[in-house]
Design an enzyme around this catalytic site. Structure first.
Site, mmCIF file in Angstrom:
data_model
loop_
_atom_site.group_PDB
_atom_site.id
_atom_site.type_symbol
_atom_site.label_atom_id
_atom_site.label_comp_id
_atom_site.label_asym_id
_atom_site.label_seq_id
_atom_site.Cartn_x
_atom_site.Cartn_y
_atom_site.Cartn_z
ATOM 1 N N SER A 1 33.376 1.212 39.328
ATOM 2 C CA SER A 1 32.116 1.108 38.591
ATOM 3 C C SER A 1 32.141 0.019 37.525
ATOM 4 C CB SER A 1 31.772 2.458 37.942
ATOM 5 O OG SER A 1 32.741 2.808 36.976
ATOM 6 N N LYS B 1 27.801 7.761 30.753
ATOM 7 C CA LYS B 1 28.093 6.380 30.349
ATOM 8 C C LYS B 1 27.060 5.849 29.360
ATOM 9 C CE LYS B 1 30.530 5.229 34.626
ATOM 10 N NZ LYS B 1 30.464 4.544 35.927
#
Length: 789
Positions: free
Chosen positions: A645, A688
């Site tokens: 990611s 996140k």
């Protein structure tokens, strides 16, 4: 422009109920579980071997509830299972016999046998004291006595021929000498006269063969009397036993197993008829009668499973399966220092009780004892159910061991488990797939539609009733639905694992000071839950605030970017920004993943870094070959790095280092990249975004800070109210992107074409420097060789 800055209206979940749970009727609904329904439909119609069911899904989704609901719906239509009885094996005491009878007949058989024993206790003594018995006994005795008298008279007459007299006394039969006057000679005189002794001995020797024949006839008559008495006793006993069994034999005339048992019992009762005679004689003596009663246990029936009152097929959910609990046991009792047991000592297990029905087991609990799993498979494979000995063989105590006969087994088993156990057993245990051919798998994340929205309050209402909680008003109900959507991680879906919702409602119920649960209590319960488990997250933010973990959230820098990672701690997960840096210099080593060099990079992360090299070669090596060395690392990372990611952020930081163009530090980046520069979706979007948001909130917002996420992750952007509020007020921003060019434009302010030209210039310069360095190295090598020569 493909990238987009999202506004508040794009991000909120605008849905609310108009009424609370008090306006709804409770209902147990399993929404959008067609896969499970069809699996159960097949399993409940198919009774072939091996079609047991593995009910698969996460804990708390309602696996056992659904299973029991479906089974309880169908079992009333099924036939009653058979009774299971154990009786004594008169030919082999150590192997009790199993008898399977139609429902209700097991108890009948046991009661009839008890009636037989009571009848014999009551009537046997009377029969042996009755007129018929006395007359037959007298007639037998007189007849034998008459025959004996005749034999004795003949013996006396024969003895006279040898001058001997037959004398019957307490010491037995004696032969004495006689004179012609037939007067006995005194023993003293006989001993004194050698002539008499010689004549007497000669007569004895001559008469001995004849004497033996007569004595044999007398013994045969005594034996015949004894035999006749036994036959008479047997005859009377047989008559009374037959009379006692008339009702029982009529009731079970069509059941072969019982007829065989009755025949054996009758034979043994006749042999042991003395017990019933002694019973009458021992009236008033409790000790003797108790002893006789124990002796009569060999005739009694142990009804192991009585289905007289059972309605349809039995359904049992065994939450804690154990060897004894499932397979039964032998209850030993101590007698004279020895552990003793008989067929009446056998106790049933759950498998005996559920035979012919449906058994539900939790697989995790089953596997805690490997022997349970092994024996359960053996039972299902061979369709025979053995009763366990209770592991008594392992105890060093003298005992009477039993090996009961197995009974046929035909129950259908439903195993409750998760996907992990299913794939584990499928791979390592070939018998598992053979036995559990049907998989009924629950879907924990379902699509939101009108039916889901209509059904949700009814599900919450049922939880409230079962847990005895306060009603939830409209605002609270809307907040619970929002929580379920957040748990799904997708604004178009809902998480139907009810365990989490039940916990939330319980905690909100405690927090509520009124008679109803509102949105306020739901939100407070969520905050309290996070507060209990987020200590580590707070500690990391403290370190960032103190500057011990270096994170820049303002300005621009070359070769540095804020990536985003997620920490998963089991009960809590949170996001944390990570400073990613890159440094380039002339060389031919390509992109060097520092984490990989020290074995801190997982395989997926290493793959992501290799894809970066592929992108660089594909994008920039058309005019000249690429020659560079680049070091890439996560700064202050002290744990393994895994996942791809951060690959978009890693590509950006490499391009920045090559082009010397600074990139914004107030925007963090997450997203996976492919070889052609497309941004791919990643996980943990909520954590996140909120992780970087909370770091920015430690200081005053600049109004420019934000996060770049893949456009395909839009539905996964589900944020807390405080984050949404600051987005609404323009303090924080979220950008969605589709390609690396979108990221370039946001982070650098450059148009992608211009940026790529600068990168190409940087690469070309590195190539030229590398070539010059290579020439100098070759020249130096040649000079060194000449000096040596």
């Amino acid at each position: 422009m493909a990238w987009k800055r999202l506004n508040f209206e794009n991000l909120i979940i605008d849905f609310s109920y108009s009424s609370g749970t008090s306006e709804y009727q409770e209902e147990e609904i399993f929404i959008q579980q067609e896969r499970v329904e069809r699996a159960f439909d097949l399993a409940l119609q198919l009774d072939k071997e091996g079609y047991n069911v593995y009910v698969c899904g996460p804990n708390g989704i309602g696996r056992s509830r659904y299973t029991l609901k479906r089974l309880q719906e169908i079992t009333p239509t099924k036939a009653k299972p058979s009774d299971i009885c154990y009786v004594n094996n008169f030919k082999d005491f150590y192997r009790p016999k199993a008898i399977v009878l139609p429902a209700g007949y097991g108890r009948k058989l046991a009661d009839y046998i008890e009636e037989v024993l009571e009848f014999l206790k009551r009537e046997t003594f009377k029969a042996f004291e009755g007129k018929e018995y006395e007359e037959e006994l007298s007639a037998l005795t007189k007849e034998i006595d008459s025959q004996k008298e005749k034999v004795i008279n003949e013996l006396i007459e024969e003895a006279k021929k040898y001058n001997l007299m037959v004398l019957f006394g307490p010491e037995g039969v004696r032969l004495l000498p006689i004179f012609k006057i037939e007067t006995p000679v005194a023993q003293e005189q006989l001993l004194e006269s050698p002539q008499f002794r010689e004549e007497y001995q000669r007569n004895l020797n001559a008469f001995e063969p004849t004497f033996r024949q007569y004595m044999r006839k007398l013994r045969e008559l005594d034996s015949a009397l004894g035999e006749n008495l036994v036959n008479l006793r047997k005859k009377i006993a047989t008559n009374i036993v037959n009379k006692a069994f008339e009702k029982l034999e009529a009731e079970f005339k069509d059941i072969e197993e019982v007829k065989e048992f009755i025949s054996e019992v009758k034979e043994e009762l006749v042999k042991n008829i003395h017990l019933f005679i002694e019973w009458e004689k021992a009236k008033g003596n409790v000790v003797i009668q108790n002893s006789i009663n124990r002796a009569l246990n060999v005739f009694r029936v142990n009804v192991l499973v009585d289905n007289t009152k059972t309605e349809g097929a039995p359904v049992i959910y065994e939450k804690v399966p154990t060897l004894k609990g499932l397979f039964g046991q032998i209850n030993y009792r101590a007698e004279m220092g020895i552990l003793y047991a008989d067929h009446l000592s056998l106790a049933p297990g759950t498998l005996h009780k559920v035979n012919g029905g449906y058994l539900v087991l939790d697989l995790w609990e089953v596997l805690k004892n490997p022997y349970v799993w092994i024996l359960l498979k053996r039972t299902l494979l061979h369709k025979k159910l053995y009763l366990m000995g209770g592991m008594i063989e392992e105890i060093p105590v003298p005992h009477v061991g039993l090996l009961p006969e197995p009974v046929p087994f035909s129950a259908k088993v439903f195993l409750i488990g998760d996907s992990f156990l299913y794939y584990l057993l499928s791979f390592y245990d070939p018998e598992f797939i053979e036995l559990f051919k049907i998989k009924a798998e629950f879907n924990p994340i379902i699509e939101i539609n009108n039916k889901v929205i209509e059904s949700f309050p009814k599900i919450i209402k049922k939880i409230i009733k079962e847990e005895n909680l306060k009603e939830v008003d409209a605002s609270g109900l809307s907040e619970v639905l929002k929580y379920a959507i957040y748990q799904a991680g997708d604004r178009k879906k809902i998480n139907v694992v009810l365990k989490n919702i039940i916990d939330l409602l319980r905690e909100a119920d405690i927090l509520s000071k009124n008679e109803i649960i509102t949105q306020k209590e739901i939100k407070q319960a969520l905050r309290e839950k996070i507060f209990r488990v987020n200590l580590l997250e707070e500690k990391i933010r403290e370190l960032i605030k103190e500057g011990k973990i270096i994170i820049d959230i303002e300005g621009k820098k070359t070769g540095q970017i804020n990536g985003l990672s997620v920490y998963v701690l089991g009960d809590h997960s949170f996001g944390k920004p990570s400073r990613i840096t890159a440094n380039v210099f002339p060389g031919t080593k390509g992109v060097i993943n520092i984490e990989r060099e020290i074995d801190m990079s997982g395989p997926i992360h290493s793959k992501g870094v290799l894809i970066l090299s592929s992108y660089l070669y594909n994008k920039y090596s058309t005019d000249f070959p690429l020659q560079l060395s680049c070091t890439l690392t996560f700064e202050q990372a002290y744990e393994p790095v895994e996942g791809d990611s951060a690959s978009a952020a890693e590509l950006m930081v490499i391009l920045s280092a090559i082009s010397k163009i600074p990139i914004r530090q107030d925007i963090a980046v997450t997203g996976s990249i492919d070889q052609f520069g497309n941004i791919q979706p990643v996980g943990g979007i909520k954590e996140k975004i909120e992780g970087f948001y909370r770091v920015c909130k430690l200081t005053n917002f600049t109004g420019e800070q934000g996060v770049i996420v893949p456009a395909k992750n839009f539905d996964n952007i589900l944020l807390d109210d405080d984050v949404l509020e600051d987005i609404k007020n323009g303090k924080f921003h979220i950008y969605t992107v589709e390609t690396i060019d979108d990221v370039i434009e946001i982070l650098t302010g450059y148009k992608p074409e211009k940026f790529h030209k600068e990168v190409a210039k940087g690469l070309k310069k590195l190539y030229q420097l590398s070539k010059e360095k290579e020439k100098k190295t070759k020249k130096k090598t040649k000079t060194s060789k000449k000096l040596k020569s």
